[in-house]
Design a protein around this motif. Structure first.
Motif, short mmCIF file in Angstrom:
data_model
loop_
_atom_site.label_atom_id
_atom_site.label_comp_id
_atom_site.label_asym_id
_atom_site.label_seq_id
_atom_site.Cartn_x
_atom_site.Cartn_y
_atom_site.Cartn_z
N THR A 34 0.85 -1.19 0.00
CA THR A 34 0.00 0.00 0.00
C THR A 34 0.89 1.24 0.00
O THR A 34 2.02 1.22 0.47
N VAL A 35 0.34 2.32 -0.55
CA VAL A 35 1.17 3.49 -0.85
C VAL A 35 0.48 4.75 -0.36
O VAL A 35 -0.73 4.93 -0.55
N ALA A 36 1.27 5.63 0.27
CA ALA A 36 0.82 6.97 0.64
C ALA A 36 1.73 7.98 -0.05
O ALA A 36 2.80 7.65 -0.56
N ARG A 50 4.60 0.77 -8.13
CA ARG A 50 4.23 -0.13 -9.21
C ARG A 50 5.45 -0.55 -10.02
O ARG A 50 5.61 -1.72 -10.38
N ALA A 51 6.33 0.42 -10.29
CA ALA A 51 7.53 0.13 -11.08
C ALA A 51 8.47 -0.80 -10.33
O ALA A 51 9.05 -1.73 -10.93
N PRO A 61 -0.30 -7.17 -5.38
CA PRO A 61 -1.13 -5.99 -5.64
C PRO A 61 -0.56 -4.75 -4.98
O PRO A 61 -0.09 -4.79 -3.84
N VAL A 62 -0.61 -3.65 -5.71
CA VAL A 62 -0.17 -2.35 -5.22
C VAL A 62 -1.39 -1.44 -5.20
O VAL A 62 -2.04 -1.25 -6.24
N VAL A 63 -1.70 -0.87 -4.03
CA VAL A 63 -2.94 -0.11 -3.86
C VAL A 63 -2.60 1.28 -3.34
O VAL A 63 -1.86 1.42 -2.36
N ALA A 97 -2.12 -0.17 -10.86
CA ALA A 97 -2.48 -0.29 -9.46
C ALA A 97 -3.75 -1.13 -9.33
O ALA A 97 -4.62 -1.10 -10.20
N ALA A 98 -3.83 -1.88 -8.24
CA ALA A 98 -5.06 -2.61 -7.95
C ALA A 98 -6.15 -1.61 -7.57
O ALA A 98 -5.86 -0.55 -7.02
#
Length: 308
Positions: A34-36, A50-51, A61-63, A97-98
Motif C-alpha cells: 500500500t502506498v501513501a 508499481r515500477a 497488488p499495489v494499492v 495499481a489494484a
C-alpha cells in the motif's frame, strides 16, 4: 513458513530498495503493498511502487491510499529523493495499481488472516495504517508485529525534534502505539549505522545481480550526501525495517516506552523514547538499537542480487 506481510510505503529511494529486499526474501510472503504520499506526492509514489514491484516480477497488488496526513498535508522531501522520488533513476512502467483504497485493502487482507499472523511493515507516514485500524480496531488481533521506520531518540532529520515519517503524521503514528500489538522501531539512530559511502557503493557494485540490483545501485549513486554526517555519505533508512523482519539476529534491541508528540509546536512529531525506564511506564515498543552493518549490506546484496 514465510510470514504473511503488508508493506505500507511512500517510494522514495530507500523505500524502493526496501521493497526489493522484502520481495527477494523467502522469510516474507508479501501479499499487499500500500502506498501513501510522503517522500513525494501520491501520484509519483504510487507509480514508483508499481515500477519497483513490476521490475521484481512479483505478482503483488499495489494499492494507492492517502495523499495527505490525518490532520495536515504531507511535506515532500525532493531535495533527497528528487522530483520523481527515486533520484531520477528510470524504471520501466509497472503494472496497473489494484483498484480500491489502501485502508480498505489492509482491512480486507486482515479479515481473512489468522490471529497473530500478519507482519505489517511501515516505511512512510503511518496514515494508511492508522485509517485501517481506527475504523476496525479489532483487526489488530490479526497482526503478529508492526515494524516501522520512524522516530529518533536523539535529534530529528526534518526538524530538530522529529524524524520525517513521524513528523508527517504524528497522530497516525500515535494510534499505532496504542493498538497494544508488538511494535518494533528502526529509528534514525539505528539507520545511521547503515551508512553508505562512495567506497561502499563501489564495493557493492562488484557484487553480481540482475536488473533490480543494478537499479538499486543506480539509486545509491544518485542519493546526495547528508549534511548531518558531514557530507561523507548517507544513512539507508527503510531497508533496516525490512531487515528486522527477515534477519532479527543482525540487531541489538531494548524494550522501551514511546510516546509521540502531537502538539503544534516545535516538538511536533518527536518520539519520546524512554530507553532507561525513567517514567516507570510499561514498554510498548522494541527499539532496534544496534546493527551489524557489514552483515546487513551483505544481506542486501545477496537478496536483491537474486532478483531478475
Amino acid at each position: 513458513m514465510p510470514k504473511p506481510a503488508i508493506i505500507d510505503c511512500d517510494p522514495g529511494t530507500d523505500d524502493a530498495i526496501a521493497l526489493w529486499l522484502a520481495l527477494a526474501s523467502p522469510e516474507l510472503d508479501v501479499r499487499l503493498v500500500t502506498v501513501a504520499g510522503g517522500n513525494v506526492g501520491l501520484e509519483r509514489t504510487l507509480a514508483n511502487a508499481r515500477a519497483v514491484v513490476g521490475l521484481a516480477g512479483r505478482p503483488v497488488p499495489v494499492v494507492g491510499g492517502s495523499a495527505g496526513a490525518l490532520m495536515a498535508p504531507f511535506r515532500a522531501e525532493t531535495a533527497v529523493h528528487g522530483e520523481d522520488g527515486i533520484g531520477g533513476v528510470a524504471l520501466p512502467e509497472g503494472p496497473p495499481a489494484a483498484p480500491g483504497l489502501a485502508a480498505d485493502a489492509i482491512r480486507d487482507l486482515l479479515r481473512a488472516a489468522a490471529p497473530d499472523s500478519v507482519t505489517v511493515i511501515g516505511l512512510g507516514p503511518a496514515t494508511n495504517l492508522a485509517l485501517a485500524f481506527a475504523t476496525e480496531p479489532a483487526l489488530a488481533g490479526r497482526v503478529a508485529e508492526i515494524v516501522l521506520m520512524t522516530g529518533a531518540w536523539t535529534e530529528g532529520n526534518i526538524t530538530p525534534a522529529a524524524e520525517f515519517n513521524a513528523w508527517n503524521d504524528p497522530e497516525a503514528l500515535a494510534l499505532l502505539f496504542r493498538l497494544g500489538r508488538p511494535l518494533a522501531m528502526a529509528t534514525l539512530d539505528l539507520t545511521a549505522q547503515a551508512f553508505v559511502t562512495p567506497e561502499l557503493v563501489a564495493a557493492l557494485a562488484a557484487r553480481p545481480g540482475g536488473r533490480c540490483w543494478r537499479a538499486a545501485l543506480s539509486i545509491l549513486r544518485a542519493l546526495p550526501p547528508s549534511k548531518r554526517f558531514g557530507m561523507r555519505g548517507f544513512p539507508l533508512h527503510d531497508p533496516c525495517a525490512v531487515a528486522w523482519a527477515i534477519a532479527p539476529g543482525l540487531f541489538g534491541t531494548r524494550a522501551v516506552g514511546c510516546e509521540v508528540d502531537c502538539t503544534s509546536g516545535p516538538s511536533r512529531g518527536r518520539t519520546v523514547i524512554d530507553r532507561w525506564g525513567r517514567l516507570g511506564r510499561p514498554a510498548n515498543a522494541t527499539l532496534l538499537e544496534t546493527l551489524d552493518a557489514p552483515a546487513f549490506f551483505d544481506l542486501l546484496a545477496e537478496r536483491i542480487g537474486s532478483l531478475g
